[in-house]
Design a protein around this motif. Structure first.
Motif, PDB file in Angstrom:
ATOM      1  N   ILE A  78      59.344  16.183  40.915  1.00 53.07           N
ATOM      2  CA  ILE A  78      58.682  16.139  39.609  1.00 53.07           C
ATOM      3  C   ILE A  78      57.741  14.943  39.525  1.00 53.07           C
ATOM      4  O   ILE A  78      56.589  15.057  39.093  1.00 53.07           O
ATOM      5  CB  ILE A  78      59.739  16.086  38.491  1.00 53.07           C
ATOM      6  N   GLN A  79      58.218  13.773  39.956  1.00 56.52           N
ATOM      7  CA  GLN A  79      57.376  12.577  39.895  1.00 56.52           C
ATOM      8  C   GLN A  79      56.161  12.698  40.816  1.00 56.52           C
ATOM      9  O   GLN A  79      55.055  12.285  40.463  1.00 56.52           O
ATOM     10  CB  GLN A  79      58.198  11.340  40.285  1.00 56.52           C
ATOM     11  N   ASN A  80      56.359  13.282  41.985  1.00 57.42           N
ATOM     12  CA  ASN A  80      55.251  13.415  42.921  1.00 57.42           C
ATOM     13  C   ASN A  80      54.211  14.416  42.417  1.00 57.42           C
ATOM     14  O   ASN A  80      53.001  14.189  42.552  1.00 57.42           O
ATOM     15  CB  ASN A  80      55.782  13.851  44.284  1.00 57.42           C
ATOM     16  N   CYS A  81      54.663  15.514  41.820  1.00 54.30           N
ATOM     17  CA  CYS A  81      53.732  16.529  41.325  1.00 54.30           C
ATOM     18  C   CYS A  81      52.967  16.050  40.095  1.00 54.30           C
ATOM     19  O   CYS A  81      51.803  16.420  39.907  1.00 54.30           O
ATOM     20  CB  CYS A  81      54.484  17.822  41.005  1.00 54.30           C
ATOM     21  N   GLY A  84      51.862  11.705  41.546  1.00 51.44           N
ATOM     22  CA  GLY A  84      51.482  11.350  42.903  1.00 51.44           C
ATOM     23  C   GLY A  84      52.198  10.120  43.418  1.00 51.44           C
ATOM     24  O   GLY A  84      51.790   9.521  44.407  1.00 51.44           O
ATOM     25  N   ARG A  85      53.282   9.726  42.763  1.00 55.15           N
ATOM     26  CA  ARG A  85      54.033   8.522  43.143  1.00 55.15           C
ATOM     27  C   ARG A  85      55.513   8.742  42.877  1.00 55.15           C
ATOM     28  O   ARG A  85      55.887   9.321  41.851  1.00 55.15           O
ATOM     29  CB  ARG A  85      53.524   7.314  42.371  1.00 55.15           C
ATOM     30  N   ILE A  86      56.334   8.286  43.798  1.00 55.47           N
ATOM     31  CA  ILE A  86      57.789   8.331  43.638  1.00 55.47           C
ATOM     32  C   ILE A  86      58.305   6.910  43.755  1.00 55.47           C
ATOM     33  O   ILE A  86      58.094   6.247  44.773  1.00 55.47           O
ATOM     34  CB  ILE A  86      58.461   9.222  44.699  1.00 55.47           C
ATOM     35  N   LEU A  87      58.964   6.436  42.721  1.00 58.60           N
ATOM     36  CA  LEU A  87      59.567   5.104  42.712  1.00 58.60           C
ATOM     37  C   LEU A  87      61.081   5.271  42.748  1.00 58.60           C
ATOM     38  O   LEU A  87      61.667   5.807  41.802  1.00 58.60           O
ATOM     39  CB  LEU A  87      59.136   4.314  41.475  1.00 58.60           C
ATOM     40  N   ILE A  88      61.691   4.834  43.832  1.00 56.79           N
ATOM     41  CA  ILE A  88      63.141   4.965  44.004  1.00 56.79           C
ATOM     42  C   ILE A  88      63.763   3.578  43.981  1.00 56.79           C
ATOM     43  O   ILE A  88      63.433   2.724  44.812  1.00 56.79           O
ATOM     44  CB  ILE A  88      63.475   5.676  45.329  1.00 56.79           C
ATOM     45  N   TRP A  89      64.633   3.364  43.014  1.00 59.05           N
ATOM     46  CA  TRP A  89      65.340   2.093  42.911  1.00 59.05           C
ATOM     47  C   TRP A  89      66.517   2.122  43.872  1.00 59.05           C
ATOM     48  O   TRP A  89      67.463   2.875  43.692  1.00 59.05           O
ATOM     49  CB  TRP A  89      65.803   1.868  41.482  1.00 59.05           C
ATOM     50  N   MET A  90      66.447   1.297  44.905  1.00 60.38           N
ATOM     51  CA  MET A  90      67.505   1.193  45.897  1.00 60.38           C
ATOM     52  C   MET A  90      68.423   0.034  45.491  1.00 60.38           C
ATOM     53  O   MET A  90      68.121  -1.133  45.763  1.00 60.38           O
ATOM     54  CB  MET A  90      66.910   0.950  47.281  1.00 60.38           C
ATOM     55  N   ARG A 109      73.202   2.787  45.991  1.00 64.55           N
ATOM     56  CA  ARG A 109      72.842   3.744  44.946  1.00 64.55           C
ATOM     57  C   ARG A 109      71.329   3.932  44.976  1.00 64.55           C
ATOM     58  O   ARG A 109      70.578   3.009  45.287  1.00 64.55           O
ATOM     59  CB  ARG A 109      73.268   3.270  43.550  1.00 64.55           C
ATOM     60  N   MET A 110      70.880   5.138  44.611  1.00 66.05           N
ATOM     61  CA  MET A 110      69.450   5.438  44.533  1.00 66.05           C
ATOM     62  C   MET A 110      69.158   6.135  43.211  1.00 66.05           C
ATOM     63  O   MET A 110      69.833   7.103  42.861  1.00 66.05           O
ATOM     64  CB  MET A 110      69.006   6.328  45.708  1.00 66.05           C
ATOM     65  N   TYR A 111      68.170   5.635  42.486  1.00 71.71           N
ATOM     66  CA  TYR A 111      67.742   6.217  41.213  1.00 71.71           C
ATOM     67  C   TYR A 111      66.226   6.440  41.261  1.00 71.71           C
ATOM     68  O   TYR A 111      65.490   5.577  41.738  1.00 71.71           O
ATOM     69  CB  TYR A 111      68.073   5.305  40.037  1.00 71.71           C
ATOM     70  N   VAL A 112      65.785   7.573  40.747  1.00 71.79           N
ATOM     71  CA  VAL A 112      64.353   7.857  40.639  1.00 71.79           C
ATOM     72  C   VAL A 112      63.861   7.294  39.312  1.00 71.79           C
ATOM     73  O   VAL A 112      64.331   7.696  38.246  1.00 71.79           O
ATOM     74  CB  VAL A 112      64.073   9.366  40.726  1.00 71.79           C
ATOM     75  N   LEU A 113      62.920   6.366  39.370  1.00 72.06           N
ATOM     76  CA  LEU A 113      62.374   5.749  38.160  1.00 72.06           C
ATOM     77  C   LEU A 113      61.200   6.574  37.648  1.00 72.06           C
ATOM     78  O   LEU A 113      60.391   7.066  38.444  1.00 72.06           O
ATOM     79  CB  LEU A 113      61.903   4.324  38.450  1.00 72.06           C
ATOM     80  N   VAL A 162      62.652  -1.520  45.311  1.00 70.97           N
ATOM     81  CA  VAL A 162      62.032  -0.266  44.865  1.00 70.97           C
ATOM     82  C   VAL A 162      61.200   0.298  46.011  1.00 70.97           C
ATOM     83  O   VAL A 162      60.287  -0.366  46.513  1.00 70.97           O
ATOM     84  CB  VAL A 162      61.154  -0.476  43.619  1.00 70.97           C
ATOM     85  N   LEU A 163      61.531   1.501  46.421  1.00 69.37           N
ATOM     86  CA  LEU A 163      60.767   2.206  47.450  1.00 69.37           C
ATOM     87  C   LEU A 163      59.615   2.941  46.774  1.00 69.37           C
ATOM     88  O   LEU A 163      59.836   3.819  45.947  1.00 69.37           O
ATOM     89  CB  LEU A 163      61.667   3.187  48.202  1.00 69.37           C
ATOM     90  N   ASP A 164      58.399   2.575  47.123  1.00 70.39           N
ATOM     91  CA  ASP A 164      57.194   3.127  46.495  1.00 70.39           C
ATOM     92  C   ASP A 164      56.548   4.115  47.469  1.00 70.39           C
ATOM     93  O   ASP A 164      55.995   3.722  48.501  1.00 70.39           O
ATOM     94  CB  ASP A 164      56.222   2.005  46.144  1.00 70.39           C
ATOM     95  N   ILE A 165      56.621   5.408  47.129  1.00 71.02           N
ATOM     96  CA  ILE A 165      56.036   6.470  47.949  1.00 71.02           C
ATOM     97  C   ILE A 165      54.831   7.026  47.191  1.00 71.02           C
ATOM     98  O   ILE A 165      54.976   7.486  46.054  1.00 71.02           O
ATOM     99  CB  ILE A 165      57.050   7.589  48.238  1.00 71.02           C
TER     100      ILE A 165
END
Length: 203
Positions: A78-81, A84-90, A109-113, A162-165
């Motif tokens: 959903i975030q990517n569509c 265009g960015r996925i932020l995952i809190w590691m 733990r991993m959360y999608v911001l 935060v993993l920024d894709i």
């Protein structure tokens, strides 16, 4: 289209794999779907058990207490569509001291911001590598109408956690490129058509 992707991921599962040790001949193995990435044949990998890496296996089986892996993957889609960015809190298990520097440990733990509620923060004394400020959405009812707005509560997360894709942008290398940005002219045209039709009914 986004709903279609999310429904297709309802039964998705994840399994941590590692290269097969030498001398361990493959027997029966699970066949994965075709992938454009060159990861090698399936028989070259074996599943990682909880006894070998318990935190890593548990992380992908249950990213966080409220999401299954399928739901977590759907949030990423959903975030990517949309942005265009996925932020995952590691969320790190601990903080390590490395040569006088504080380094986040392995994630547990991993959360999608929500990218729309996240704002990049410059480096500071508390967060020398920068941070992400996550705003809170407040909902209230005034005069019988529900309203949404930004609340006063915010959370600041270290940028290293935060993993920024991002989808690469054609002009700005530090900004994501939303799939909707390419079709924004068509979206504006559809909105104008709807407003024109509504104005005709009002008059």
């Amino acid at each position: 289209a986004i709903k279609t992707f999310c429904r297709a991921l309802q039964s998705a599962t994840a399994e941590v794999m590692m290269p097969r040790p030498k001398g361990n001949k493959p027997g029966k193995f699970r066949k994965a779907m075709a992938s454009p990435h060159a990861l090698g044949p399936d028989e070259k990998y074996v599943p990682v058990t909880r006894g070998q890496h318990p935190d890593l296996v548990n992380l992908f089986r249950c990213p966080n207490p409220s999401d299954t892996f399928a739901k977590f993957l759907a949030r990423c889609v959903i975030q990517n569509c949309l942005h265009g960015r996925i932020l995952i809190w590691m969320v790190p298990k601990c903080l390590w001291e490395d040569g006088g520097r504080t380094v986040p440990g392995p994630p547990v733990r991993m959360y999608v911001l929500p990218a729309a509620l996240c704002q990049a923060q410059p480096p500071s004394a508390e967060h020398p590598h920068g941070a992400w400020r996550v705003s809170q959405v407040s909902q209230g009812v005034y005069g019988g109408y529900g309203t949404l707005g930004y609340g006063t509560g915010t959370a600041v997360i270290d940028k290293r956690c935060v993993l920024d894709i991002q989808e690469p942008h054609n002009l700005w290398h530090n900004q994501p490129y939303s799939p909707q940005q390419g079709g924004r002219t068509q979206l504006d045209l559809i909105e104008r058509i709807d407003r024109s039709a509504w104005a005709m009914m009002d008059n």
